[in-house]
Design an enzyme around this catalytic site. Structure first.
Site, PDB file in Angstrom:
ATOM      1  N   ARG A 214      37.786   2.073 109.541  1.00  0.00           N
ATOM      2  CA  ARG A 214      38.536   1.486 108.423  1.00  0.00           C
ATOM      3  C   ARG A 214      37.691   1.730 107.183  1.00  0.00           C
ATOM      4  O   ARG A 214      36.556   1.262 107.103  1.00  0.00           O
ATOM      5  CB  ARG A 214      38.772  -0.010 108.651  1.00  0.00           C
TER       6      ARG A 214
ATOM      7  N   HIS B 223      47.951   3.783 107.052  1.00  0.00           N
ATOM      8  CA  HIS B 223      47.623   2.872 108.160  1.00  0.00           C
ATOM      9  C   HIS B 223      48.500   3.298 109.355  1.00  0.00           C
ATOM     10  O   HIS B 223      49.401   2.564 109.760  1.00  0.00           O
ATOM     11  CB  HIS B 223      47.903   1.430 107.723  1.00  0.00           C
TER      12      HIS B 223
ATOM     13  N   GLN C 271      49.112   0.980 112.553  1.00  0.00           N
ATOM     14  CA  GLN C 271      49.978  -0.151 112.243  1.00  0.00           C
ATOM     15  C   GLN C 271      51.453   0.274 112.322  1.00  0.00           C
ATOM     16  O   GLN C 271      52.290  -0.412 112.903  1.00  0.00           O
ATOM     17  CB  GLN C 271      49.658  -0.649 110.824  1.00  0.00           C
TER      18      GLN C 271
ATOM     19  N   ASP D   7      54.388  -6.472 102.411  1.00  0.00           N
ATOM     20  CA  ASP D   7      52.935  -6.519 102.566  1.00  0.00           C
ATOM     21  C   ASP D   7      52.361  -7.206 101.324  1.00  0.00           C
ATOM     22  O   ASP D   7      53.080  -7.388 100.329  1.00  0.00           O
ATOM     23  CB  ASP D   7      52.391  -5.075 102.702  1.00  0.00           C
TER      24      ASP D   7
ATOM     25  N   CYS E 196      52.864  -6.797 108.040  1.00  0.00           N
ATOM     26  CA  CYS E 196      51.740  -6.295 108.839  1.00  0.00           C
ATOM     27  C   CYS E 196      50.639  -7.331 109.009  1.00  0.00           C
ATOM     28  O   CYS E 196      49.827  -7.219 109.923  1.00  0.00           O
ATOM     29  CB  CYS E 196      51.177  -5.027 108.202  1.00  0.00           C
TER      30      CYS E 196
ATOM     31  N   ARG F 284      50.492  -4.138 118.157  1.00  0.00           N
ATOM     32  CA  ARG F 284      49.318  -3.329 117.816  1.00  0.00           C
ATOM     33  C   ARG F 284      48.522  -2.988 119.075  1.00  0.00           C
ATOM     34  O   ARG F 284      48.047  -1.865 119.235  1.00  0.00           O
ATOM     35  CB  ARG F 284      48.399  -4.104 116.836  1.00  0.00           C
TER      36      ARG F 284
HETATM   37  N1  NVA Z   1      47.885  -3.179 102.435  1.00  0.00           N
HETATM   38  C1  NVA Z   1      46.963  -4.093 103.060  1.00  0.00           C
HETATM   39  C2  NVA Z   1      47.125  -4.008 104.539  1.00  0.00           C
HETATM   40  C3  NVA Z   1      46.215  -4.916 105.324  1.00  0.00           C
HETATM   41  C4  NVA Z   1      46.376  -4.737 106.785  1.00  0.00           C
HETATM   42  C5  NVA Z   1      45.545  -3.761 102.626  1.00  0.00           C
HETATM   43  O1  NVA Z   1      45.220  -2.573 102.552  1.00  0.00           O
HETATM   44  O2  NVA Z   1      44.781  -4.674 102.337  1.00  0.00           O
HETATM   45  N1   CP Z   2      47.534  -5.450 109.890  1.00  0.00           N
HETATM   46  C1   CP Z   2      46.209  -5.240 109.983  1.00  0.00           C
HETATM   47  O1   CP Z   2      45.714  -4.122 110.002  1.00  0.00           O
HETATM   48  O2   CP Z   2      45.479  -6.374 110.079  1.00  0.00           O
HETATM   49  P1   CP Z   2      43.900  -6.478 109.992  1.00  0.00           P
HETATM   50  O3   CP Z   2      43.514  -6.204 108.565  1.00  0.00           O
HETATM   51  O4   CP Z   2      43.608  -7.873 110.413  1.00  0.00           O
HETATM   52  O5   CP Z   2      43.296  -5.456 110.910  1.00  0.00           O
END
Ligand code: NVA
Ligand code: CP
Length: 308
Positions: A101, A128, A131, A227, A267, A295
Site C-alpha cells: 500500500r 485499489h 477492493q 467513498d 469500501c 475482501r
Molecule cells: N479512497 C480511500 C480508500 C480507503 C480504503 C483512500 O484512499 O483513503
Molecule cells: N477498504 C480498505 O481498503 O480498507 P482498509 O484501508 O482498512 O484496508
C-alpha cells in the site's frame, strides 16, 4: 515462468477477471483452509493505515497454508532512504510475493520493475484493484447475478471523489462491459488520462460509462457506491472538499431517486455524516459489511492466481 504483478485492474484480462470472481465465490462457499502455500511467504508493506487490506491478506495467506510477514516500514532502511531498487531486489530473495500500500502509484510500479516476485497493489493514490474485485462480487451476490457478463443489466452509480476507488471501478466496468455512472463535483471528476484509457476497452466491451456532476444521474440506480471525500494523503484539501462534496452526500433523500432494489456500497472506512448519512449507513450495513467480508475471498483468489 515470468512473474506477473497486479498493480491495476488493467493488468487483468476479461477472462482473468471472470476466473478470479468465480474462484472467489468457490472459496467463499467452501471455507475450508487449503495447504497450497506451505513454506511460502507474503510480505505486507503499508505506507498508510489499513484494517481490511492488511488483515484480509494476512488471514487469506494463513488460510492458504502460507505465512504473511508484516513489514514495519518505520523500522526498515527505506525510512532512512534506502532505494526502492535495492529494497525490491533484497525482499524478492526472501519472499514469494509482496503486497504494497503506497502513497504514489509510481512507487509500486518501481517496486514491480525491480522485484522478481509478484507485487500486488493494496491501494495507491491511483487504484485499489483488490477492493474492486470484492465490490463486484458483492454486486453479483446482492443482485443474484451468476455470470459477470450479466452485470451490464444493473445500473451502478459511484458518487463521490474521482479517486482510487472510482478509477478501479471505471477500469473493471470498462473491461466487463458494465453500466456505470460516475458522479462528482467538476473539480473531482475522474482524470482525463484514465478516462482515455477506459475508451480502449469500452469499444470492445460496449460498457455504458457516464461521467457527470449532475446528481440527478443517480436516477434508477441499482447500486450506489460511495467513498470518503478526503482520501489518505489528501488531508490538506479537507476543508475545500467538505464544501464541494456536501450536496453529493448519500442520504435518504438521494436514495428516493434510486431503483427499489438498490443496494449501497462503501469500501470503508466511512465518515458517517459526510459522504454517507448515519441512517443510510445503518440501513445498508448488510451489503456494506458483506463487501468488506468479500475482501477475504477475493484476496484468496488473487493470491492463488498470482503467487503460484
Ligand atoms: N479512497 C480511500 C480508500 C480507503 C480504503 C483512500 O484512499 O483513503
Ligand atoms: N477498504 C480498505 O481498503 O480498507 P482498509 O484501508 O482498512 O484496508
Amino acid at each position: 515462468m515470468a512473474k506477473k504483478d497486479l498493480l491495476s485492474i488493467y493488468d487483468l484480462s476479461l477472462k482473468e477477471i471472470k476466473n478470479l470472481l468465480s474462484k472467489a465465490f468457490e472459496l467463499k462457499k467452501k471455507r475450508k483452509p487449503l495447504d497450497v502455500f506451505r513454506g511460502k511467504t507474503l510480505g505486507l508493506m503499508l505506507e498508510k493505515p489499513s484494517t481490511r487490506t492488511m488483515v484480509s491478506f494476512s488471514a487469506a495467506m494463513v488460510q492458504l497454508g502460507g505465512t504473511p510477514i508484516f513489514l514495519n516500514i518505520e523500522k526498515m532502511q527505506r525510512s532512512r532512504g534506502e532505494s526502492i531498487h535495492d529494497t525490491a531486489i533484497v525482499l524478492s530473495r526472501y519472499l514469494d510475493g509482496l503486497m504494497i500500500r503506497a502513497f504514489k502509484h509510481s512507487d509500486i510500479e518501481e517496486f514491480a520493475k525491480y522485484s522478481t516476485v509478484p507485487v500486488i497493489n493494496g491501494l495507491t493514490d491511483r487504484e485499489h484493484p483488490c477492493q474492486i474485485l470484492a465490490d463486484v462480487m458483492t454486486m453479483m451476490e446482492f443482485h443474484k447475478i451468476t455470470n459477470p457478463s450479466d452485470l451490464k443489466k444493473i445500473k451502478v452509480v459511484y458518487i463521490g471523489d474521482g479517486n482510487n476507488i472510482a478509477n478501479s471501478l471505471l477500469a473493471i466496468a470498462s473491461v466487463l462491459g458494465m453500466d456505470l455512472t460516475l458522479i462528482a463535483p467538476k473539480e473531482y471528476l475522474t482524470n482525463r488520462e484514465l478516462l482515455n484509457k477506459s475508451l480502449e476497452y469500452i469499444s470492445k466491451s460496449k460498457a455504458q460509462i457516464k461521467v457527470t456532476s449532475d446528481i440527478n444521474a443517480i436516477d434508477n440506480a441499482d447500486v450506489i457506491y460511495t467513498d470518503v471525500w478526503t482520501s489518505m494523503g489528501f488531508e490538506a484539501e479537507e476543508k475545500k472538499r467538505k464544501k464541494l462534496f456536501t450536496p453529493y452526500q448519500v442520504n435518504a433523500e438521494l436514495l428516493k431517486k434510486a431503483s427499489s432494489k438498490c443496494i449501497v456500497l462503501h469500501c470503508l472506512p466511512a465518515v458517517r455524516g459526510e459522504e454517507i448519512s448515519e441512517d443510510i449507513m445503518a440501513k445498508y450495513e448488510d451489503s456494506i459489511f458483506a463487501q468488506a467480508q468479500n475482501r477475504l475471498h477475493a484476496q484468496k483468489a488473487v493470491l492463488l492466481q498470482f503467487l503460484k
